[in-house]
Scaffold this active site. Sequence first.
Site, PDB file in Angstrom:
ATOM      1  N   HIS A 355     113.361 -39.748  82.331  1.00  0.00           N
ATOM      2  CA  HIS A 355     113.755 -41.041  81.758  1.00  0.00           C
ATOM      3  C   HIS A 355     112.865 -41.521  80.635  1.00  0.00           C
ATOM      4  O   HIS A 355     113.048 -42.627  80.142  1.00  0.00           O
ATOM      5  CB  HIS A 355     113.761 -42.135  82.825  1.00  0.00           C
ATOM      6  N   LYS A 543     115.150 -57.556  78.211  1.00  0.00           N
ATOM      7  CA  LYS A 543     114.709 -56.241  78.673  1.00  0.00           C
ATOM      8  C   LYS A 543     113.214 -56.350  78.953  1.00  0.00           C
ATOM      9  O   LYS A 543     112.595 -57.354  78.631  1.00  0.00           O
ATOM     10  CB  LYS A 543     114.976 -55.175  77.609  1.00  0.00           C
ATOM     11  N   ARG A 544     112.629 -55.321  79.560  1.00  0.00           N
ATOM     12  CA  ARG A 544     111.187 -55.357  79.762  1.00  0.00           C
ATOM     13  C   ARG A 544     110.465 -55.525  78.431  1.00  0.00           C
ATOM     14  O   ARG A 544     110.967 -55.099  77.387  1.00  0.00           O
ATOM     15  CB  ARG A 544     110.721 -54.057  80.452  1.00  0.00           C
ATOM     16  N   LYS A 549     109.921 -51.533  72.265  1.00  0.00           N
ATOM     17  CA  LYS A 549     111.201 -52.259  72.265  1.00  0.00           C
ATOM     18  C   LYS A 549     111.255 -53.323  71.167  1.00  0.00           C
ATOM     19  O   LYS A 549     112.293 -53.865  70.841  1.00  0.00           O
ATOM     20  CB  LYS A 549     111.470 -52.873  73.638  1.00  0.00           C
ATOM     21  N   THR A 651     120.380 -49.242  78.787  1.00  0.00           N
ATOM     22  CA  THR A 651     121.634 -49.487  79.517  1.00  0.00           C
ATOM     23  C   THR A 651     122.086 -50.921  79.269  1.00  0.00           C
ATOM     24  O   THR A 651     123.275 -51.215  79.353  1.00  0.00           O
ATOM     25  CB  THR A 651     121.459 -49.250  81.031  1.00  0.00           C
ATOM     26  N   LYS A 655     125.894 -52.844  78.601  1.00  0.00           N
ATOM     27  CA  LYS A 655     126.381 -54.060  79.269  1.00  0.00           C
ATOM     28  C   LYS A 655     126.863 -55.077  78.247  1.00  0.00           C
ATOM     29  O   LYS A 655     127.911 -55.703  78.408  1.00  0.00           O
ATOM     30  CB  LYS A 655     125.269 -54.655  80.146  1.00  0.00           C
TER      31      LYS A 655
HETATM   32  C1  26V Z   1     107.312 -45.417  85.041  1.00  0.00           C
HETATM   33  C2  26V Z   1     106.163 -45.637  85.740  1.00  0.00           C
HETATM   34  C3  26V Z   1     104.949 -44.986  85.296  1.00  0.00           C
HETATM   35  C4  26V Z   1     103.956 -44.860  86.378  1.00  0.00           C
HETATM   36  C5  26V Z   1     103.772 -46.140  87.161  1.00  0.00           C
HETATM   37  C6  26V Z   1     105.030 -46.722  87.676  1.00  0.00           C
HETATM   38  C7  26V Z   1     106.202 -46.477  86.845  1.00  0.00           C
HETATM   39  C8  26V Z   1     107.393 -47.092  87.189  1.00  0.00           C
HETATM   40  C9  26V Z   1     108.516 -46.867  86.478  1.00  0.00           C
HETATM   41  C10 26V Z   1     108.492 -46.028  85.403  1.00  0.00           C
HETATM   42  C11 26V Z   1     109.773 -45.784  84.718  1.00  0.00           C
HETATM   43  C12 26V Z   1     109.701 -45.678  83.277  1.00  0.00           C
HETATM   44  C13 26V Z   1     110.878 -44.986  82.786  1.00  0.00           C
HETATM   45  C14 26V Z   1     112.066 -45.873  82.565  1.00  0.00           C
HETATM   46  O1  26V Z   1     112.302 -46.913  83.140  1.00  0.00           O
HETATM   47  N1  26V Z   1     112.860 -45.400  81.693  1.00  0.00           N
HETATM   48  C15 26V Z   1     114.085 -46.070  81.302  1.00  0.00           C
HETATM   49  O2  26V Z   1     115.130 -45.448  82.013  1.00  0.00           O
HETATM   50  C16 26V Z   1     116.371 -46.016  81.699  1.00  0.00           C
HETATM   51  C17 26V Z   1     117.390 -45.356  82.587  1.00  0.00           C
HETATM   52  O3  26V Z   1     117.504 -44.009  82.277  1.00  0.00           O
HETATM   53  C18 26V Z   1     116.665 -45.824  80.230  1.00  0.00           C
HETATM   54  O4  26V Z   1     117.894 -46.441  79.933  1.00  0.00           O
HETATM   55  C19 26V Z   1     115.575 -46.431  79.376  1.00  0.00           C
HETATM   56  O5  26V Z   1     115.792 -46.137  78.015  1.00  0.00           O
HETATM   57  C20 26V Z   1     114.239 -45.885  79.805  1.00  0.00           C
HETATM   58  O6  26V Z   1     113.185 -46.547  79.132  1.00  0.00           O
END
Ligand code: 26V
Length: 817
Positions: A355, A543-544, A549, A651, A655
């Site tokens: 992701h 968004k975050r 971003k 995403t 929406k």
């Molecule tokens: C990463 C990490 C890093 C380590 C600590 C905890 C933690 C928790 C969550 C994440 C996730 C980061 C990746 C993420 O959210 N990616 C997003 O995924 C979406 C669904 O595929 C996508 O639409 C977004 O573009 C993407 O940034």
Amino acid sequence: MFSNKEAFKQAFREQLVGRLGKPMQEAQAEDVYKVLGGMIREQVGKNWAETNQAYKEGQEKQVYYFSLEFLIGRLLGSNLLNLGVLDMVRQALGELGWDLEEIEEQETDAGLGNGGLGRLAACFMDSLASLGYAGHGCGIRYKYGLFEQRIVDGNQVELPDYWLQKGNVWEERRPDKKVEVQFWGHVETREEDGRLVFETQDAETVWAVPYDIPLVGYGHAQVNTLRIWSAESALDPVRGPIRGEGGYYRFLDYNRSVESISAFLYPDDSNYEGKLLRLKQQYFLCSAGLQSILRTFEKLRLPYSQLPDKIALHINDTHPTLVIPELMRILMDVKGLGWDEAWDITTRTVSYTNHTILSEALEQWPVNMVRELLPRVSLIIEEINKRYCAMLLERYPGQDIKIGEMAIIHGEQIRMAHLAIVGSYSVNGVAALHTQILKEREMKPFHELYPGRFNNKTNGIAHRRWLMHANPELASLYDETIGTRWRTRPRELIDLLRYSGDESFKERLQAIKRSNKVRLAEQVFAKQSVRLDTSSIFDVQVKRLHGYKRQLLNILHVMHVYNQLKHNPSLDVVPRTFIFGAKAAPGYYLAKQTIKLINNVADTINRDVDVRDKLKVVFLENYSVSLAELIIPAADVSEQISTAGKEASGTGNMKFMMNGALTLGTLDGANVEMHEMVGDDNMFIFGMKVDQIEAYYRDGQYSARKTANSDERLREVLDQLVNDAPFTRHEREFEAIYQSLIDHNDEYFVLKDFAAYVDTQVHIEQVYRNPSEWTRRAIVNMAHAGKFSSDCTIQQYAADIWNIVPLQNDVNKRILS
Ligand code: 26V
């Protein structure tokens, strides 16, 4: 009880009175919620039991989606919708004097996720159930979800999100299904019948107790399961080791330390930190999930060689990668299989989605930490690495650097993405561009080594929640216009294209947009006392908060618009409302500064009578799934302005598109695919493309300072970050942001893309002046949005990755009987 309205009302009354022990008139909204939720839960229960019975017979291959995050939001509304009783219940409650929306608001969001990745998991659960697939979620029941955000004097303050405070009507605790998970200890080996046997001694054992949440599909009888695990102490207070003086207190302390495993969700989604507790969470989920899945599989009495035919294990990013060595451990140490057979089974069962390519988010665990916490799993990872590197050496003799780059363990770190690629049969990216970047750059050597393993699955969204539930008026208009088939076949929204020139249809769309804007404005006024002009353009970025971003680009533009209006008060602009919503990771200083900046700018602008009728800015507190459901249907402009190449998919963009907003975006993530479908005319694309950005990163030719100096508008807003008027509350307040842009050379090309962004905003204004043309473009977008239903995405996962088919009709009938 849901067969007709009168029967429902009767049952509802009885249950409400029974629960309250007092007359119905004294019921509070919360009581109504609890009773209604309980009734729905009970109704679902029968089909759930039947489904589980049918699954037990083992005809259907089962998919298990492992994720550290499930951002499901509220369930009452979507369950009513999926059960097909939403309208009836709304009417019935209305007749009893209750407003369903108010009742729905009693439910606390289940915020067990950070952002896109967690919400995607939730949308996938909806689509799996609604398409009749046997697919389940496997997650952690965090006691605290993502923090609740408060804005105090413009700053983000984080509060714990104790979402379970009022209880959870949907979950079912299943203590009979608990399993043991082991940490620490040391491994002893001995030989038995010529085989090496591994045993972990002196490990600490904790209980993993599952809580099950039913996943109701739309128009399907079957009910899948989201199983979330909670950690509990396995110590026996009577015979256990902690006794004697002070024993009781030590016992309680110990319990609390075990419970900390499932205590909270890590709130940083963009920066990897090698925290022991996070590693514990990951292993806890993988081990507990696998044990319960294998227990079910064993009831089929099939040989383990058939595991890949009956079960697919999918890992949502690298967070649950320990599924791979843990499955190896169970197959070898518990089931007695040899390495080769276990490896063959594992790599035919596990698939992985990537992701993000942000290097700072890629997980690597220190070998020492894993060795201590998970001694046996660590041995297995080392063995996987050893065999894999031997294979690489054979294939790439003498190419030590390449082998080092591709190794799983390198520099005393375990690279989880490499383990996930090597230990799975499918690796997918989440949008075409993202997958291409993975294949051609980020994971190039892996793609060369395993060419067939890489594939794309563009993300999608549950159109039931994001259109049918969030925007019911729009959904009814579609029904009236093109019939109701789009509800189960979202691609049929394409039929709306025929109405892109129909003025009376456009007027109705405009009226719906207006009423959604009014609904949002009312809430904003109630919560934040800011009055919005509902005839202004609602320009939204939710968004975050993250540098890539580029919320900063957005707010710098707002500052510039304000400056223009101050310089030239008679300037003819279309009134605009800029709406922001974003949570920043608690330790991400620049992100928090950006929130403060947005709030300062909002404050200055909203107080200034000179611009009163032209400009408003609001930062909406505590952005969440339920707030998104309110905001998105009210948007005119959807801001998707990431630095090209950085947003894997997005995403939110989908929406907004589905709810008739026009996108202002860069050619990044899924924006690229949206653009391919609707074309230049129907999207506002601006800014540098991936290749240009890449080139700048490579050759280091970009000078943010030069860019800033050559643009007067930029000089002015940059100055306003550090000087004491009109947006700062003290001198040098936004020094850190200024430095990130100038001294650190603007990592995300905010300044470089500024001019193009401003121009495009002007263009947006011109088009908005022509309501008929604006609405025509919106229709084109809505018509094409069906492709972004997660139903389509899930069908591709099902066919290309998991090799599953929908439940046969006779099973469905049996569930219903
Ligand atoms: C990463 C990490 C890093 C380590 C600590 C905890 C933690 C928790 C969550 C994440 C996730 C980061 C990746 C993420 O959210 N990616 C997003 O995924 C979406 C669904 O595929 C996508 O639409 C977004 O573009 C993407 O940034």
